[in-house]
Design a protein around this motif. Structure first.
Motif, PDB file in Angstrom:
ATOM      1  N   LEU A  98      15.838   1.402   8.761  1.00  0.00           N
ATOM      2  CA  LEU A  98      15.922   2.052   7.458  1.00  0.00           C
ATOM      3  C   LEU A  98      14.562   2.650   7.115  1.00  0.00           C
ATOM      4  O   LEU A  98      13.542   1.967   7.206  1.00  0.00           O
ATOM      5  CB  LEU A  98      16.328   1.045   6.379  1.00  0.00           C
ATOM      6  CG  LEU A  98      17.656   0.320   6.590  1.00  0.00           C
ATOM      7  CD1 LEU A  98      17.857  -0.741   5.520  1.00  0.00           C
ATOM      8  CD2 LEU A  98      18.814   1.304   6.602  1.00  0.00           C
ATOM      9  N   ALA A  99      14.547   3.917   6.717  1.00  0.00           N
ATOM     10  CA  ALA A  99      13.292   4.570   6.337  1.00  0.00           C
ATOM     11  C   ALA A  99      12.851   4.041   4.985  1.00  0.00           C
ATOM     12  O   ALA A  99      13.665   3.826   4.090  1.00  0.00           O
ATOM     13  CB  ALA A  99      13.488   6.081   6.273  1.00  0.00           C
ATOM     14  N   VAL A 100      11.546   3.831   4.818  1.00  0.00           N
ATOM     15  CA  VAL A 100      10.998   3.298   3.569  1.00  0.00           C
ATOM     16  C   VAL A 100       9.828   4.142   3.084  1.00  0.00           C
ATOM     17  O   VAL A 100       9.113   4.752   3.867  1.00  0.00           O
ATOM     18  CB  VAL A 100      10.535   1.829   3.710  1.00  0.00           C
ATOM     19  CG1 VAL A 100      11.695   0.919   4.048  1.00  0.00           C
ATOM     20  CG2 VAL A 100       9.442   1.683   4.748  1.00  0.00           C
ATOM     21  N   ARG A 101       9.674   4.158   1.765  1.00  0.00           N
ATOM     22  CA  ARG A 101       8.500   4.727   1.106  1.00  0.00           C
ATOM     23  C   ARG A 101       8.029   3.687   0.112  1.00  0.00           C
ATOM     24  O   ARG A 101       8.828   3.023  -0.538  1.00  0.00           O
ATOM     25  CB  ARG A 101       8.844   6.011   0.335  1.00  0.00           C
ATOM     26  CG  ARG A 101       9.151   7.185   1.184  1.00  0.00           C
ATOM     27  CD  ARG A 101       9.270   8.469   0.387  1.00  0.00           C
ATOM     28  NE  ARG A 101      10.403   8.469  -0.535  1.00  0.00           N
ATOM     29  CZ  ARG A 101      10.310   8.497  -1.864  1.00  0.00           C
ATOM     30  NH1 ARG A 101       9.152   8.505  -2.457  1.00  0.00           N
ATOM     31  NH2 ARG A 101      11.386   8.509  -2.620  1.00  0.00           N
ATOM     32  N   ASN A 102       6.742   3.576  -0.031  1.00  0.00           N
ATOM     33  CA  ASN A 102       6.155   2.605  -0.946  1.00  0.00           C
ATOM     34  C   ASN A 102       5.064   3.328  -1.726  1.00  0.00           C
ATOM     35  O   ASN A 102       3.889   3.134  -1.503  1.00  0.00           O
ATOM     36  CB  ASN A 102       5.585   1.430  -0.146  1.00  0.00           C
ATOM     37  CG  ASN A 102       5.028   0.349  -1.020  1.00  0.00           C
ATOM     38  OD1 ASN A 102       5.415   0.204  -2.170  1.00  0.00           O
ATOM     39  ND2 ASN A 102       4.105  -0.422  -0.490  1.00  0.00           N
ATOM     40  N   ASN A 103       5.493   4.219  -2.642  1.00  0.00           N
ATOM     41  CA  ASN A 103       4.541   4.986  -3.443  1.00  0.00           C
ATOM     42  C   ASN A 103       5.162   5.324  -4.786  1.00  0.00           C
ATOM     43  O   ASN A 103       6.334   5.078  -5.013  1.00  0.00           O
ATOM     44  CB  ASN A 103       4.083   6.247  -2.703  1.00  0.00           C
ATOM     45  CG  ASN A 103       5.238   7.123  -2.278  1.00  0.00           C
ATOM     46  OD1 ASN A 103       6.233   7.244  -2.983  1.00  0.00           O
ATOM     47  ND2 ASN A 103       5.129   7.727  -1.125  1.00  0.00           N
ATOM     48  N   MET A 104       4.381   5.912  -5.660  1.00  0.00           N
ATOM     49  CA  MET A 104       4.820   6.159  -7.030  1.00  0.00           C
ATOM     50  C   MET A 104       5.643   7.428  -7.201  1.00  0.00           C
ATOM     51  O   MET A 104       6.391   7.560  -8.135  1.00  0.00           O
ATOM     52  CB  MET A 104       3.603   6.244  -7.964  1.00  0.00           C
ATOM     53  CG  MET A 104       2.889   4.919  -8.130  1.00  0.00           C
ATOM     54  SD  MET A 104       3.906   3.661  -8.884  1.00  0.00           S
ATOM     55  CE  MET A 104       3.951   4.221 -10.564  1.00  0.00           C
ATOM     56  N   ARG A 105       5.507   8.406  -6.323  1.00  0.00           N
ATOM     57  CA  ARG A 105       6.161   9.691  -6.539  1.00  0.00           C
ATOM     58  C   ARG A 105       7.466   9.761  -5.770  1.00  0.00           C
ATOM     59  O   ARG A 105       7.461   9.809  -4.545  1.00  0.00           O
ATOM     60  CB  ARG A 105       5.232  10.816  -6.105  1.00  0.00           C
ATOM     61  CG  ARG A 105       3.988  10.875  -6.973  1.00  0.00           C
ATOM     62  CD  ARG A 105       3.014  11.866  -6.453  1.00  0.00           C
ATOM     63  NE  ARG A 105       2.543  11.385  -5.135  1.00  0.00           N
ATOM     64  CZ  ARG A 105       2.096  12.160  -4.172  1.00  0.00           C
ATOM     65  NH1 ARG A 105       2.050  13.448  -4.330  1.00  0.00           N
ATOM     66  NH2 ARG A 105       1.677  11.652  -3.038  1.00  0.00           N
ATOM     67  N   PRO A 106       8.615   9.820  -6.473  1.00  0.00           N
ATOM     68  CA  PRO A 106       9.899   9.870  -5.779  1.00  0.00           C
ATOM     69  C   PRO A 106      10.046  11.057  -4.843  1.00  0.00           C
ATOM     70  O   PRO A 106      10.732  10.981  -3.857  1.00  0.00           O
ATOM     71  CB  PRO A 106      10.925   9.939  -6.919  1.00  0.00           C
ATOM     72  CG  PRO A 106      10.227   9.376  -8.092  1.00  0.00           C
ATOM     73  CD  PRO A 106       8.769   9.699  -7.911  1.00  0.00           C
ATOM     74  N   GLY A 107       9.371  12.181  -5.087  1.00  0.00           N
ATOM     75  CA  GLY A 107       9.502  13.349  -4.235  1.00  0.00           C
ATOM     76  C   GLY A 107       8.606  13.324  -3.016  1.00  0.00           C
ATOM     77  O   GLY A 107       8.722  14.153  -2.134  1.00  0.00           O
ATOM     78  N   SER A 108       7.704  12.381  -2.941  1.00  0.00           N
ATOM     79  CA  SER A 108       6.769  12.315  -1.827  1.00  0.00           C
ATOM     80  C   SER A 108       7.453  11.742  -0.597  1.00  0.00           C
ATOM     81  O   SER A 108       8.303  10.877  -0.684  1.00  0.00           O
ATOM     82  CB  SER A 108       5.587  11.431  -2.216  1.00  0.00           C
ATOM     83  OG  SER A 108       4.748  11.235  -1.116  1.00  0.00           O
ATOM     84  N   HIS A 109       7.044  12.213   0.568  1.00  0.00           N
ATOM     85  CA  HIS A 109       7.645  11.727   1.804  1.00  0.00           C
ATOM     86  C   HIS A 109       6.648  10.986   2.672  1.00  0.00           C
ATOM     87  O   HIS A 109       6.859  10.810   3.850  1.00  0.00           O
ATOM     88  CB  HIS A 109       8.255  12.896   2.585  1.00  0.00           C
ATOM     89  CG  HIS A 109       9.383  13.528   1.839  1.00  0.00           C
ATOM     90  ND1 HIS A 109      10.599  12.923   1.673  1.00  0.00           N
ATOM     91  CD2 HIS A 109       9.454  14.692   1.167  1.00  0.00           C
ATOM     92  CE1 HIS A 109      11.387  13.687   0.951  1.00  0.00           C
ATOM     93  NE2 HIS A 109      10.715  14.769   0.622  1.00  0.00           N
ATOM     94  N   HIS A 110       5.543  10.569   2.100  1.00  0.00           N
ATOM     95  CA  HIS A 110       4.544   9.825   2.852  1.00  0.00           C
ATOM     96  C   HIS A 110       4.811   8.334   2.714  1.00  0.00           C
ATOM     97  O   HIS A 110       4.996   7.832   1.625  1.00  0.00           O
ATOM     98  CB  HIS A 110       3.136  10.140   2.345  1.00  0.00           C
ATOM     99  CG  HIS A 110       2.799  11.589   2.475  1.00  0.00           C
ATOM    100  ND1 HIS A 110       2.525  12.180   3.689  1.00  0.00           N
ATOM    101  CD2 HIS A 110       2.709  12.576   1.550  1.00  0.00           C
ATOM    102  CE1 HIS A 110       2.281  13.452   3.511  1.00  0.00           C
ATOM    103  NE2 HIS A 110       2.394  13.721   2.229  1.00  0.00           N
ATOM    104  N   SER A 111       4.826   7.658   3.831  1.00  0.00           N
ATOM    105  CA  SER A 111       5.055   6.208   3.816  1.00  0.00           C
ATOM    106  C   SER A 111       3.727   5.478   3.873  1.00  0.00           C
ATOM    107  O   SER A 111       2.798   5.909   4.545  1.00  0.00           O
ATOM    108  CB  SER A 111       5.908   5.785   5.002  1.00  0.00           C
ATOM    109  OG  SER A 111       7.180   6.362   4.909  1.00  0.00           O
ATOM    110  N   SER A 112       3.646   4.380   3.178  1.00  0.00           N
ATOM    111  CA  SER A 112       2.449   3.549   3.232  1.00  0.00           C
ATOM    112  C   SER A 112       2.486   2.709   4.493  1.00  0.00           C
ATOM    113  O   SER A 112       3.546   2.284   4.932  1.00  0.00           O
ATOM    114  CB  SER A 112       2.401   2.611   2.027  1.00  0.00           C
ATOM    115  OG  SER A 112       2.278   3.346   0.849  1.00  0.00           O
ATOM    116  N   PRO A 113       1.329   2.450   5.066  1.00  0.00           N
ATOM    117  CA  PRO A 113       1.321   1.584   6.245  1.00  0.00           C
ATOM    118  C   PRO A 113       1.724   0.173   5.877  1.00  0.00           C
ATOM    119  O   PRO A 113       1.482  -0.274   4.768  1.00  0.00           O
ATOM    120  CB  PRO A 113      -0.139   1.634   6.716  1.00  0.00           C
ATOM    121  CG  PRO A 113      -0.918   2.108   5.544  1.00  0.00           C
ATOM    122  CD  PRO A 113       0.015   2.903   4.689  1.00  0.00           C
ATOM    123  N   THR A 114       2.323  -0.498   6.797  1.00  0.00           N
ATOM    124  CA  THR A 114       2.774  -1.857   6.575  1.00  0.00           C
ATOM    125  C   THR A 114       2.175  -2.749   7.650  1.00  0.00           C
ATOM    126  O   THR A 114       2.181  -2.404   8.825  1.00  0.00           O
ATOM    127  CB  THR A 114       4.312  -1.948   6.666  1.00  0.00           C
ATOM    128  OG1 THR A 114       4.864  -1.072   5.703  1.00  0.00           O
ATOM    129  CG2 THR A 114       4.805  -3.352   6.426  1.00  0.00           C
TER     130      THR A 114
END
Length: 100
Positions: A79-95
């Motif tokens: 499952l693709a994940v994003r962990n940031n504040m902007r819903p339109g952003s497509h950059h994922s935070s490193p985990t």
């Protein structure tokens, strides 16, 4: 008596298998998803995330740990994940991935 929910400072956005995106802003919502809506099969990170979420709700572990394990479980399940504040952003935070 129900335990109080624990909110995350930054929500996690998960792209589900049907293409829809779902946001997770608290440990309780995440635990509910892990236990009741998780796609099969369930892996080691899924199991660790469930345990960690329960402990976070009972103030036995840091919510940050449960969040990291949830992110790892999502990646484990494809499952693709994003962990940031902007819903339109497509950059994922490193985990950080920890061995189980």
């Amino acid at each position: 008596m129900a335990t109080a929910d624990v909110l995350w400072n930054i929500p996690v956005y998960v792209r589900l298998q049907n293409g829809a995106e779902k946001s997770f802003q608290s440990v309780h919502d995440t635990l509910d998803f892990l236990e009741n809506e998780w796609p099969s099969p369930r892996g080691a990170y899924h199991d660790a995330a469930v345990i960690s979420c329960r402990k976070a709700l009972n103030r036995q572990t840091s919510p940050a740990v449960s969040k990291e394990l949830f992110l790892a479980a999502c990646l484990e399940a494809g499952l693709a994940v994003r962990n940031n504040m902007r819903p339109g952003s497509h950059h994922s935070s490193p985990t950080v991935h920890r061995g189980l």
